[in-house]
Design a protein around this motif. Structure first.
Motif, mmCIF file in Angstrom:
data_model
loop_
_atom_site.group_PDB
_atom_site.id
_atom_site.type_symbol
_atom_site.label_atom_id
_atom_site.label_comp_id
_atom_site.label_asym_id
_atom_site.label_seq_id
_atom_site.Cartn_x
_atom_site.Cartn_y
_atom_site.Cartn_z
ATOM 1 N N ASN A 46 0.821 -1.221 0.000
ATOM 2 C CA ASN A 46 0.000 0.000 0.000
ATOM 3 C C ASN A 46 0.851 1.265 0.000
ATOM 4 O O ASN A 46 0.332 2.371 0.117
ATOM 5 N N ALA A 50 7.388 0.876 6.538
ATOM 6 C CA ALA A 50 7.302 0.523 7.955
ATOM 7 C C ALA A 50 8.675 0.412 8.601
ATOM 8 O O ALA A 50 8.782 0.398 9.832
ATOM 9 N N SER A 72 5.538 1.042 15.410
ATOM 10 C CA SER A 72 6.857 1.606 15.112
ATOM 11 C C SER A 72 7.687 0.699 14.200
ATOM 12 O O SER A 72 8.733 1.129 13.697
ATOM 13 N N LYS A 74 8.295 -2.977 14.887
ATOM 14 C CA LYS A 74 8.950 -4.109 15.538
ATOM 15 C C LYS A 74 8.568 -5.441 14.871
ATOM 16 O O LYS A 74 9.430 -6.255 14.545
ATOM 17 N N GLU A 203 6.349 -9.727 21.393
ATOM 18 C CA GLU A 203 5.561 -9.413 22.593
ATOM 19 C C GLU A 203 5.179 -10.675 23.370
ATOM 20 O O GLU A 203 3.999 -10.910 23.661
HETATM 21 N N1 LIG Z 1 0.819 -5.841 5.691
HETATM 22 C C1 LIG Z 1 0.864 -4.522 5.913
HETATM 23 N N2 LIG Z 1 0.489 -3.669 4.944
HETATM 24 C C2 LIG Z 1 0.542 -2.327 5.152
HETATM 25 N N3 LIG Z 1 0.968 -1.762 6.319
HETATM 26 C C3 LIG Z 1 1.340 -2.578 7.315
HETATM 27 C C4 LIG Z 1 1.314 -3.997 7.157
HETATM 28 N N4 LIG Z 1 1.757 -4.552 8.315
HETATM 29 C C5 LIG Z 1 2.042 -3.522 9.141
HETATM 30 N N5 LIG Z 1 1.787 -2.350 8.533
HETATM 31 C C6 LIG Z 1 1.995 -1.009 9.104
HETATM 32 O O1 LIG Z 1 3.386 -0.858 9.347
HETATM 33 C C7 LIG Z 1 3.602 -0.142 10.564
HETATM 34 C C8 LIG Z 1 4.456 -0.994 11.488
HETATM 35 O O2 LIG Z 1 3.698 -2.099 11.905
HETATM 36 P P1 LIG Z 1 4.282 -3.196 12.890
HETATM 37 O O3 LIG Z 1 3.241 -4.250 13.045
HETATM 38 O O4 LIG Z 1 5.610 -3.611 12.406
HETATM 39 O O5 LIG Z 1 4.452 -2.344 14.238
HETATM 40 P P2 LIG Z 1 4.784 -2.843 15.717
HETATM 41 O O6 LIG Z 1 5.825 -1.919 16.238
HETATM 42 O O7 LIG Z 1 5.089 -4.288 15.719
HETATM 43 O O8 LIG Z 1 3.428 -2.581 16.474
HETATM 44 P P3 LIG Z 1 2.798 -3.360 17.743
HETATM 45 O O9 LIG Z 1 3.648 -2.994 18.928
HETATM 46 O O10 LIG Z 1 1.405 -2.822 17.830
HETATM 47 O O11 LIG Z 1 2.818 -4.830 17.421
HETATM 48 C C9 LIG Z 1 2.223 0.176 11.120
HETATM 49 O O12 LIG Z 1 1.885 1.498 10.724
HETATM 50 C C10 LIG Z 1 1.316 -0.831 10.454
HETATM 51 O O13 LIG Z 1 0.015 -0.333 10.295
#
Ligand SMILES: Nc1ncnc2c1ncn2[C@@H]1O[C@H](COP(=O)(O)OP(=O)(O)OP(=O)(O)O)[C@@H](O)[C@H]1O
Length: 296
Positions: A46, A50, A72, A74, A203
Motif C-alpha cells: 500500500n 514501515a 513503530s 517491531k 511481545e
Molecule cells: N501488511 C501490511 N500492509 C501495510 N501496512 C502494514 C502492514 N503490516 C504492518 N503495517 C503497518 O506498518 C507499521 C508498522 O507495523 P508493525 O506491526 O511492524 O508495528 P509494531 O511496532 O510491531 O506494532 P505493535 O507494537 O502494535 O505490534 C504500522 O503502521 C502498520 O500499520
C-alpha cells in the motif's frame, strides 16, 4: 553453512562490551553474527514504509529488546528477517543465508530454523503439551512423523525440552488446560524443538502478569546465554528490557532512534521513545481517538 546448527556450534554467552572477541583455532570468529541487517527497509504494497535504513547485527548469546510505540515497526522487522515482508537491504542475512531474493525452498529452510514465540502462544489447544512441542520438529521429520507418528528419539527430545522449561509433569495435559505462563513455556519448548539458529519473540509477555512475564523472559535469556541462540524480543515494558535483555533497539516510525547496551538506556531516552506522562495527557486532550494506531 548449516541453517540449524551454527548458532549452537558457535555458542558463546553474551560477553561484556569491550572484552576480546574469541577466535577458533582456524581463525574464524566464534561470535560472527547470526543476523545481519544493513540498511534494511520495508515498504508494504500500500506504499507504507514501515522500516527505514535499519542496521543491526545480532550475535550468538545475545538478547536484543525491540522497543517502540505500537506501529513503530517491531513486528515488521521480525517478518522481514524471515522473508515475510517486502524488504530491500544492502545486506539482510540469517545464519549466512541472504533473505532478499531467496527462493521459496531457502526461505522455508530459514523459517524452519527460526523459532517463534508469540503473544498469544499459538498452541493447538486440544493437543497435549508434548504433541505441541513435537510439532516444532515437523519440518525436519520424516514421512512417518508427518503422519503423526513421532519417533522415540523425537519424543524423548520433546520430553527433555518440557523438563527444561519446568513442565515435565504437564506433558500429557491439553494445551488449553495450562495457564498462560505454562502455555508460553510450551511454545518456547516448541521453538527449541526446531533447533533454531535464532529466536524471534513478538511481545511474548504482553498477555502475562508481571511474575509470569519475568519467568518467561528469564527462560528466553537462559536459552540465549546458555545455548548461544540469539533472541530478538519486542517488549512494551522498559524495565523488563533492562532486566532481561543485553541490548536494546528503539524504533520510531520504522527508524532506529536509540540503541545500545540496556545499561545505557536512560530515563531521557525512555521519555523520548514513549513520551512522558505529560505528553500522554496532552495527546488525550487534543485527540479524542488517541491510543488508536496511526495510519501514517
Ligand atoms: N501488511 C501490511 N500492509 C501495510 N501496512 C502494514 C502492514 N503490516 C504492518 N503495517 C503497518 O506498518 C507499521 C508498522 O507495523 P508493525 O506491526 O511492524 O508495528 P509494531 O511496532 O510491531 O506494532 P505493535 O507494537 O502494535 O505490534 C504500522 O503502521 C502498520 O500499520
Amino acid at each position: 553453512m548449516s541453517l540449524t546448527t551454527s548458532a549452537r556450534r558457535t555458542a558463546t554467552p553474551a560477553r561484556p562490551t569491550g572484552s576480546p572477541t574469541p577466535t577458533a583455532a582456524h581463525g574464524q570468529r566464534l561470535d560472527s553474527p547470526v543476523l545481519v541487517a544493513k540498511d534494511l527497509s520495508v515498504t508494504y504494497k500500500n506504499g507504507h514504509t514501515a522500516l527505514s535504513d535499519f542496521t543491526l547485527d545480532v550475535r550468538p548469546g545475545e538478547v536484543v529488546a525491540l522497543l517502540g510505540h505500537s506501529g513503530s515497526g517491531k513486528s515488521t522487522l521480525m517478518k522481514a528477517v524471515t522473508g515475510l515482508a517486502p524488504a530491500t537491504a544492502t545486506q539482510l542475512s540469517v545464519d549466512g543465508t541472504d533473505i532478499p531474493g531467496a527462493n521459496a525452498a531457502t526461505l522455508r529452510a530459514v523459517r524452519a530454523s527460526t523459532g517463534y514465540v508469540f503473544q498469544h502462544f499459538n498452541l493447538v489447544p486440544q493437543l497435549s503439551a508434548l504433541t505441541n512441542v513435537l510439532t516444532g520438529g515437523l519440518h525436519s521429520a520424516g514421512p512417518l512423523s508427518r503422519a503423526g507418528l513421532f519417533s522415540r528419539a523425537q519424543r524423548e527430545q520433546a520430553l527433555a525440552l518440557l523438563a527444561r522449561v519446568g513442565l515435565a509433569d504437564k506433558a500429557s495435559a491439553r494445551a488449553d488446560s495450562l495457564s498462560g505462563g505454562q502455555q508460553q513455556r510450551v511454545a518456547i519448548a516448541r521453538a527449541l524443538m526446531q533447533g533454531p539458529s535464532l529466536v524471534l519473540a513478538d511481545e511474548p509477555v504482553a498477555s502475562l502478569d508481571p511474575r509470569l512475564a519475568g519467568s518467561v523472559l528469564s527462560l528466553l535469556r537462559k536459552i540465549a546465554h546458555e545455548d548461544g541462540i540469539p533472541v530478538i524480543v519486542s517488549l512494551h515494558v522498559v524495565d523488563l528490557a533492562r532486566r532481561y535483555a543485553d541490548r536494546f533497539v528503539a524504533l520510531d516510525a520504522g527508524r532506529i532512534t536509540h540503541a545500545g547496551p540496556v545499561a545505557s538506556l536512560t530515563e531521557d531516552m525512555v521519555a523520548d521513545i514513549y513520551g512522558s506522562p505529560e505528553d500522554d495527557d496532552a495527546a488525550a486532550e487534543s485527540q479524542p481517538n488517541a491510543g488508536q494506531e496511526a495510519t501514517a
